[in-house]
Design a protein around this motif. Structure first.
Motif, PDB file in Angstrom:
ATOM      1  N   LYS A  66      -0.059  22.344   4.108  1.00 19.25           N
ATOM      2  CA  LYS A  66       0.135  21.060   4.802  1.00 19.25           C
ATOM      3  C   LYS A  66      -1.025  20.783   5.759  1.00 19.25           C
ATOM      4  O   LYS A  66      -1.008  19.801   6.487  1.00 19.25           O
ATOM      5  N   THR A  67      -2.036  21.691   5.789  1.00 19.41           N
ATOM      6  CA  THR A  67      -3.191  21.508   6.675  1.00 19.41           C
ATOM      7  C   THR A  67      -4.487  21.394   5.875  1.00 19.41           C
ATOM      8  O   THR A  67      -5.568  21.632   6.404  1.00 19.41           O
ATOM      9  N   SER A  68      -4.394  21.026   4.605  1.00 16.15           N
ATOM     10  CA  SER A  68      -5.580  20.925   3.753  1.00 16.15           C
ATOM     11  C   SER A  68      -6.322  19.609   4.001  1.00 16.15           C
ATOM     12  O   SER A  68      -5.818  18.709   4.663  1.00 16.15           O
ATOM     13  N   ARG A  69      -7.529  19.521   3.458  1.00 14.53           N
ATOM     14  CA  ARG A  69      -8.348  18.305   3.625  1.00 14.53           C
ATOM     15  C   ARG A  69      -7.586  17.078   3.145  1.00 14.53           C
ATOM     16  O   ARG A  69      -7.532  16.055   3.794  1.00 14.53           O
ATOM     17  N   TYR A  70      -7.013  17.168   1.924  1.00 15.43           N
ATOM     18  CA  TYR A  70      -6.196  16.079   1.397  1.00 15.43           C
ATOM     19  C   TYR A  70      -4.765  16.591   1.295  1.00 15.43           C
ATOM     20  O   TYR A  70      -4.498  17.536   0.563  1.00 15.43           O
ATOM     21  N   ASN A  71      -3.855  15.954   2.014  1.00 10.90           N
ATOM     22  CA  ASN A  71      -2.461  16.351   2.006  1.00 10.90           C
ATOM     23  C   ASN A  71      -1.750  15.489   0.952  1.00 10.90           C
ATOM     24  O   ASN A  71      -1.422  14.336   1.201  1.00 10.90           O
ATOM     25  N   TRP A  72      -1.547  16.069  -0.244  1.00 12.84           N
ATOM     26  CA  TRP A  72      -0.988  15.336  -1.387  1.00 12.84           C
ATOM     27  C   TRP A  72       0.514  15.168  -1.238  1.00 12.84           C
ATOM     28  O   TRP A  72       1.161  16.065  -0.729  1.00 12.84           O
ATOM     29  N   PRO A  73       1.073  14.081  -1.739  1.00 11.35           N
ATOM     30  CA  PRO A  73       0.393  12.899  -2.265  1.00 11.35           C
ATOM     31  C   PRO A  73      -0.183  12.051  -1.130  1.00 11.35           C
ATOM     32  O   PRO A  73       0.330  12.061  -0.016  1.00 11.35           O
ATOM     33  N   LEU A  74      -1.251  11.321  -1.448  1.00  9.89           N
ATOM     34  CA  LEU A  74      -1.849  10.411  -0.474  1.00  9.89           C
ATOM     35  C   LEU A  74      -1.067   9.107  -0.461  1.00  9.89           C
ATOM     36  O   LEU A  74      -0.627   8.627  -1.500  1.00  9.89           O
ATOM     37  N   GLY A  99       0.797  -1.215   0.000  1.00  8.53           N
ATOM     38  CA  GLY A  99       0.000   0.000   0.000  1.00  8.53           C
ATOM     39  C   GLY A  99       0.830   1.264   0.000  1.00  8.53           C
ATOM     40  O   GLY A  99       0.350   2.315   0.394  1.00  8.53           O
ATOM     41  N   ALA A 100       2.074   1.190  -0.420  1.00 11.77           N
ATOM     42  CA  ALA A 100       2.941   2.358  -0.384  1.00 11.77           C
ATOM     43  C   ALA A 100       2.822   3.205  -1.651  1.00 11.77           C
ATOM     44  O   ALA A 100       3.532   4.170  -1.799  1.00 11.77           O
ATOM     45  N   ALA A 101       1.913   2.842  -2.553  1.00 15.16           N
ATOM     46  CA  ALA A 101       1.736   3.622  -3.767  1.00 15.16           C
ATOM     47  C   ALA A 101       1.287   5.031  -3.400  1.00 15.16           C
ATOM     48  O   ALA A 101       0.589   5.243  -2.420  1.00 15.16           O
ATOM     49  N   LEU A 102       1.694   5.991  -4.200  1.00 15.16           N
ATOM     50  CA  LEU A 102       1.342   7.390  -3.971  1.00 15.16           C
ATOM     51  C   LEU A 102       0.248   7.820  -4.931  1.00 15.16           C
ATOM     52  O   LEU A 102       0.234   7.396  -6.081  1.00 15.16           O
ATOM     53  N   THR A 103      -0.640   8.680  -4.469  1.00 16.88           N
ATOM     54  CA  THR A 103      -1.644   9.281  -5.336  1.00 16.88           C
ATOM     55  C   THR A 103      -1.459  10.784  -5.296  1.00 16.88           C
ATOM     56  O   THR A 103      -1.502  11.399  -4.223  1.00 16.88           O
ATOM     57  N   LEU A 104      -1.217  11.362  -6.464  1.00 20.75           N
ATOM     58  CA  LEU A 104      -1.017  12.798  -6.587  1.00 20.75           C
ATOM     59  C   LEU A 104      -2.362  13.515  -6.728  1.00 20.75           C
ATOM     60  O   LEU A 104      -3.370  12.904  -7.079  1.00 20.75           O
ATOM     61  N   TYR A 116     -11.783   7.979  -0.400  1.00 22.80           N
ATOM     62  CA  TYR A 116     -11.399   8.734  -1.595  1.00 22.80           C
ATOM     63  C   TYR A 116     -10.911   7.795  -2.692  1.00 22.80           C
ATOM     64  O   TYR A 116      -9.959   7.038  -2.486  1.00 22.80           O
ATOM     65  N   ALA A 117     -11.552   7.854  -3.868  1.00 16.82           N
ATOM     66  CA  ALA A 117     -11.191   7.002  -5.005  1.00 16.82           C
ATOM     67  C   ALA A 117     -10.405   7.814  -6.035  1.00 16.82           C
ATOM     68  O   ALA A 117     -10.985   8.678  -6.704  1.00 16.82           O
TER      69      ALA A 117
END
Length: 195
Positions: A91-99, A22-27, A167-168
């Motif tokens: 760095k405090t957003s809803r989604y902190n990219w990359p997931l 599960g270490a894949a990153l999502t941008l 999140y998909a």
């Protein structure tokens, strides 16, 4: 030459193991990820422990093209998609990219409602998993992100909160959202997606 081969092979095995774990990153999605005609429909319901229904309905978002530019249409407004996909540097957003599974951060949102009430939501966030998740719209690979903290406002409201976002990446949005604020439970689930 043999040592280079061994290094290459080791890197490949490490990469495969990380992806399997599960270490894949999502941008963050970009403008190129969206297509004219894409549409998302969610059903939502919010109920207190006493059974009072405070929210019940559907929410729709759709991508349209005007003069070669993409826009997102929601019930109240139409937004240029280029505004929505601007890179998020906070760095405090809803989604902190990359997931990525295991990632942790603090989500902070300071807001003002239509009636002028100001408030803050501050939650500790953690990406718990990345796996196949099923909702009414289908089955998608998705991250489960847990948020725990507090919401306060200038009218004296204060509540402990726990949110779960599923999140998909393929759909560029959440497919399920569960929010608990003290005695209030709100659930939103994707019921339709079309390209």
């Amino acid at each position: 030459m043999r040592s280079q081969y061994l290094v290459f092979l080791s890197c490949m095995l490490f990469s495969l193991c990380c992806t399997a774990m599960g270490a894949a990153l999502t941008l963050q999605p970009t403008l190129a990820d969206y297509k004219d005609g894409e549409k998302w429909v969610w059903k939502y319901k919010g109920v207190t422990k006493a059974g009072e229904v405070r929210a019940d309905g559907k929410d729709t978002k759709k991508i349209i093209s005007k003069n070669g530019e993409l826009f997102m249409v929601t019930a109240p407004r139409t937004f240029p998609l280029s505004d929505i996909v601007k890179p998020v540097d906070s760095k405090t957003s809803r989604y902190n990219w990359p997931l990525q599974v295991g990632k942790k951060w603090t989500f902070e949102d300071h807001w003002e409602s239509e009636d002028g009430t100001k408030g803050s939501t501050i939650q500790d966030a953690e990406v718990l998993s990345f796996k196949a998740e099923t909702v009414d719209a289908g089955t998608f690979m998705a991250y489960t992100i847990q948020y725990k903290g507090k919401i306060i406002n200038t009218r004296g409201y204060s509540a402990n909160t726990e949110d779960i976002h599923v999140y998909a990446p393929e759909l560029k949005t959440f497919i399920k959202l569960t929010q608990i604020q003290d005695d209030y439970l709100y659930i939103e689930e994707l019921i339709e997606y079309s390209k």
